[in-house]
Write a protein that holds these residues in place. Structure first.
Motif, PDB file in Angstrom:
ATOM      1  N   THR A 184      -5.670  56.544  62.102  1.00  0.00           N
ATOM      2  CA  THR A 184      -5.984  55.687  63.243  1.00  0.00           C
ATOM      3  C   THR A 184      -7.440  55.883  63.634  1.00  0.00           C
ATOM      4  O   THR A 184      -7.904  57.018  63.800  1.00  0.00           O
ATOM      5  N   VAL A 185      -8.151  54.783  63.784  1.00  0.00           N
ATOM      6  CA  VAL A 185      -9.556  54.860  64.188  1.00  0.00           C
ATOM      7  C   VAL A 185      -9.631  55.326  65.634  1.00  0.00           C
ATOM      8  O   VAL A 185      -9.071  54.707  66.537  1.00  0.00           O
ATOM      9  N   VAL A 186     -10.330  56.436  65.871  1.00  0.00           N
ATOM     10  CA  VAL A 186     -10.453  56.981  67.224  1.00  0.00           C
ATOM     11  C   VAL A 186     -11.877  56.927  67.752  1.00  0.00           C
ATOM     12  O   VAL A 186     -12.105  57.115  68.954  1.00  0.00           O
ATOM     13  N   ALA A 187     -12.858  56.663  66.894  1.00  0.00           N
ATOM     14  CA  ALA A 187     -14.245  56.573  67.349  1.00  0.00           C
ATOM     15  C   ALA A 187     -15.077  55.813  66.334  1.00  0.00           C
ATOM     16  O   ALA A 187     -14.818  55.865  65.122  1.00  0.00           O
ATOM     17  N   LEU A 188     -16.088  55.107  66.838  1.00  0.00           N
ATOM     18  CA  LEU A 188     -17.034  54.371  66.004  1.00  0.00           C
ATOM     19  C   LEU A 188     -18.450  54.681  66.492  1.00  0.00           C
ATOM     20  O   LEU A 188     -18.699  54.750  67.693  1.00  0.00           O
ATOM     21  N   GLU A 193      -8.098  59.704  62.911  1.00  0.00           N
ATOM     22  CA  GLU A 193      -7.150  60.794  63.142  1.00  0.00           C
ATOM     23  C   GLU A 193      -5.980  60.589  62.193  1.00  0.00           C
ATOM     24  O   GLU A 193      -5.360  59.522  62.179  1.00  0.00           O
ATOM     25  N   ILE A 194      -5.695  61.616  61.383  1.00  0.00           N
ATOM     26  CA  ILE A 194      -4.662  61.511  60.355  1.00  0.00           C
ATOM     27  C   ILE A 194      -3.671  62.653  60.565  1.00  0.00           C
ATOM     28  O   ILE A 194      -3.957  63.805  60.201  1.00  0.00           O
ATOM     29  N   PRO A 195      -2.517  62.406  61.160  1.00  0.00           N
ATOM     30  CA  PRO A 195      -1.596  63.484  61.535  1.00  0.00           C
ATOM     31  C   PRO A 195      -1.185  64.392  60.378  1.00  0.00           C
ATOM     32  O   PRO A 195      -1.013  65.601  60.573  1.00  0.00           O
ATOM     33  N   ASP A 196      -1.024  63.824  59.179  1.00  0.00           N
ATOM     34  CA  ASP A 196      -0.577  64.640  58.052  1.00  0.00           C
ATOM     35  C   ASP A 196      -1.702  64.980  57.083  1.00  0.00           C
ATOM     36  O   ASP A 196      -1.477  65.241  55.909  1.00  0.00           O
ATOM     37  N   TRP A 197      -2.929  64.998  57.590  1.00  0.00           N
ATOM     38  CA  TRP A 197      -4.079  65.325  56.747  1.00  0.00           C
ATOM     39  C   TRP A 197      -3.983  66.783  56.294  1.00  0.00           C
ATOM     40  O   TRP A 197      -3.822  67.696  57.102  1.00  0.00           O
ATOM     41  N   SER A 218      -9.567  71.441  62.780  1.00  0.00           N
ATOM     42  CA  SER A 218      -8.143  71.610  63.082  1.00  0.00           C
ATOM     43  C   SER A 218      -7.540  70.394  63.773  1.00  0.00           C
ATOM     44  O   SER A 218      -6.342  70.364  64.030  1.00  0.00           O
ATOM     45  N   GLU A 219      -8.368  69.395  64.085  1.00  0.00           N
ATOM     46  CA  GLU A 219      -7.890  68.219  64.803  1.00  0.00           C
ATOM     47  C   GLU A 219      -7.349  67.133  63.877  1.00  0.00           C
ATOM     48  O   GLU A 219      -6.952  66.070  64.331  1.00  0.00           O
ATOM     49  N   ARG A 220      -7.368  67.413  62.570  1.00  0.00           N
ATOM     50  CA  ARG A 220      -6.905  66.430  61.580  1.00  0.00           C
ATOM     51  C   ARG A 220      -7.713  65.132  61.693  1.00  0.00           C
ATOM     52  O   ARG A 220      -7.170  64.041  61.643  1.00  0.00           O
ATOM     53  N   ARG A 221      -9.017  65.292  61.874  1.00  0.00           N
ATOM     54  CA  ARG A 221      -9.895  64.131  61.963  1.00  0.00           C
ATOM     55  C   ARG A 221     -10.859  64.101  60.786  1.00  0.00           C
ATOM     56  O   ARG A 221     -11.354  65.151  60.356  1.00  0.00           O
ATOM     57  N   VAL A 222     -11.131  62.901  60.303  1.00  0.00           N
ATOM     58  CA  VAL A 222     -12.015  62.697  59.163  1.00  0.00           C
ATOM     59  C   VAL A 222     -13.018  61.614  59.534  1.00  0.00           C
ATOM     60  O   VAL A 222     -12.639  60.557  60.059  1.00  0.00           O
ATOM     61  N   ALA A 223     -14.297  61.872  59.281  1.00  0.00           N
ATOM     62  CA  ALA A 223     -15.344  60.887  59.545  1.00  0.00           C
ATOM     63  C   ALA A 223     -15.870  60.334  58.226  1.00  0.00           C
ATOM     64  O   ALA A 223     -16.166  61.097  57.304  1.00  0.00           O
ATOM     65  N   LEU A 224     -15.980  59.015  58.153  1.00  0.00           N
ATOM     66  CA  LEU A 224     -16.549  58.332  56.998  1.00  0.00           C
ATOM     67  C   LEU A 224     -17.756  57.541  57.464  1.00  0.00           C
ATOM     68  O   LEU A 224     -17.679  56.847  58.482  1.00  0.00           O
ATOM     69  N   THR A 225     -18.860  57.631  56.756  1.00  0.00           N
ATOM     70  CA  THR A 225     -20.025  56.810  57.071  1.00  0.00           C
ATOM     71  C   THR A 225     -20.145  55.740  55.999  1.00  0.00           C
ATOM     72  O   THR A 225     -20.280  56.051  54.814  1.00  0.00           O
ATOM     73  N   VAL A 226     -20.099  54.488  56.433  1.00  0.00           N
ATOM     74  CA  VAL A 226     -20.067  53.351  55.510  1.00  0.00           C
ATOM     75  C   VAL A 226     -21.310  52.507  55.736  1.00  0.00           C
ATOM     76  O   VAL A 226     -21.648  52.162  56.869  1.00  0.00           O
ATOM     77  N   GLU A 227     -21.973  52.155  54.645  1.00  0.00           N
ATOM     78  CA  GLU A 227     -23.151  51.289  54.726  1.00  0.00           C
ATOM     79  C   GLU A 227     -22.762  49.881  54.309  1.00  0.00           C
ATOM     80  O   GLU A 227     -22.087  49.689  53.296  1.00  0.00           O
ATOM     81  N   ARG A 228     -23.177  48.900  55.108  1.00  0.00           N
ATOM     82  CA  ARG A 228     -22.828  47.512  54.809  1.00  0.00           C
ATOM     83  C   ARG A 228     -23.612  47.018  53.593  1.00  0.00           C
ATOM     84  O   ARG A 228     -24.827  47.185  53.504  1.00  0.00           O
TER      85      ARG A 228
END
Length: 243
Positions: A6-10, A23-27, A60-70
């Protein structure tokens, strides 16, 4: 195995690049340098899968950040950089990769060389180092078109003051800031000689960016005396997306 995040921040890094935090609960956790596959499925059932490096340190928050370039002709990147919204859900598969990674147990000098968005997995290494509190000395040589294209600008500017054992050198290829000491141009042998770790310190080198960039930098590092077995590379396709 596909997971739903689920997207939690941009956060817009530049006019054409955005960081998406999910946020990925089962990461299961990841190691700096790994990537994920992202799958988007249209209403008519058509789906597209693209790979993106993980920008965040393990947490430990099961969060992953991806940086995407258009990308001008990208199928996925315009949606991720312009349309995706907080609370949207994305399918991910990963983490993927086990060779182009930096682990907190490593204590040798680390040389990072990034071309454009190739900075993303290297930034994950820098962030992982800080989070773990390790003492491995890092150097980053960042090749970027112009000042406005610099990813993680504020974070990079703050690095030398926060930790003098992490240094950052910019190599602008098209336009440099006023009074910049080096004319715009590609990374060359002189820049490698003056800004990277001496080969007699046996650094581990991580090079990431477009294929031609990676091949050129790898040759320069080898010519300067680095052991080819200590040079780890990650190549991007001609579109800038992972392949």
């Amino acid at each position: 195995m596909w997971r739903v995040g689920t997207v939690v921040a941009l956060h817009d890094e530049t006019p054409t690049a955005r960081t998406i935090t999910l946020e990925i609960p089962d990461w299961p956790g990841h190691v700096a340098g790994q990537h994920v596959d992202v799958r988007l499925t249209a209403a008519d059932g058509y789906s597209a899968v693209r790979s993106y490096s993980i920008a965040s340190a393990p947490n430990s928050e099961r969060r992953v950040a991806l940086t995407v370039e258009r990308l001008p002709n990208g199928e996925v990147s315009p949606y991720l950089t312009q349309e995706v919204a907080v609370s949207d859900r994305l399918e991910l598969r990963g983490p993927i990769g086990g060779w182009f990674v930096w682990r907190t147990q490593q204590t040798e000098p680390i040389q990072l060389v990034a071309g454009g968005s190739g900075l993303v997995p290297l930034m994950a290494m820098i962030r992982s180092r800080a989070a773990a509190g390790t003492i491995a000395p890092f150097r980053l040589l960042y090749s970027v078109r112009e000042p406005g294209a610099v990813l993680y600008r504020n974070e990079l500017q703050a690095l030398p003051d926060l930790d003098p054992s992490v240094t950052v050198t910019y190599a602008y290829t098209r336009a440099a800031p006023k009074d910049w000491p080096r004319r715009p141009g590609r990374i060359d042998a002189a820049l490698i000689a003056h800004t990277t770790w001496p080969s007699n310190l046996f650094p581990t080198c991580y090079v990431c960016g477009p294929t031609s960039f990676v091949e050129s930098v790898s040759d320069l590092l080898t010519a300067s005396g680095n052991d080819p077995d200590k040079i780890r590379t990650e190549r991007f396709g001609p579109t800038g997306e992972r392949q």
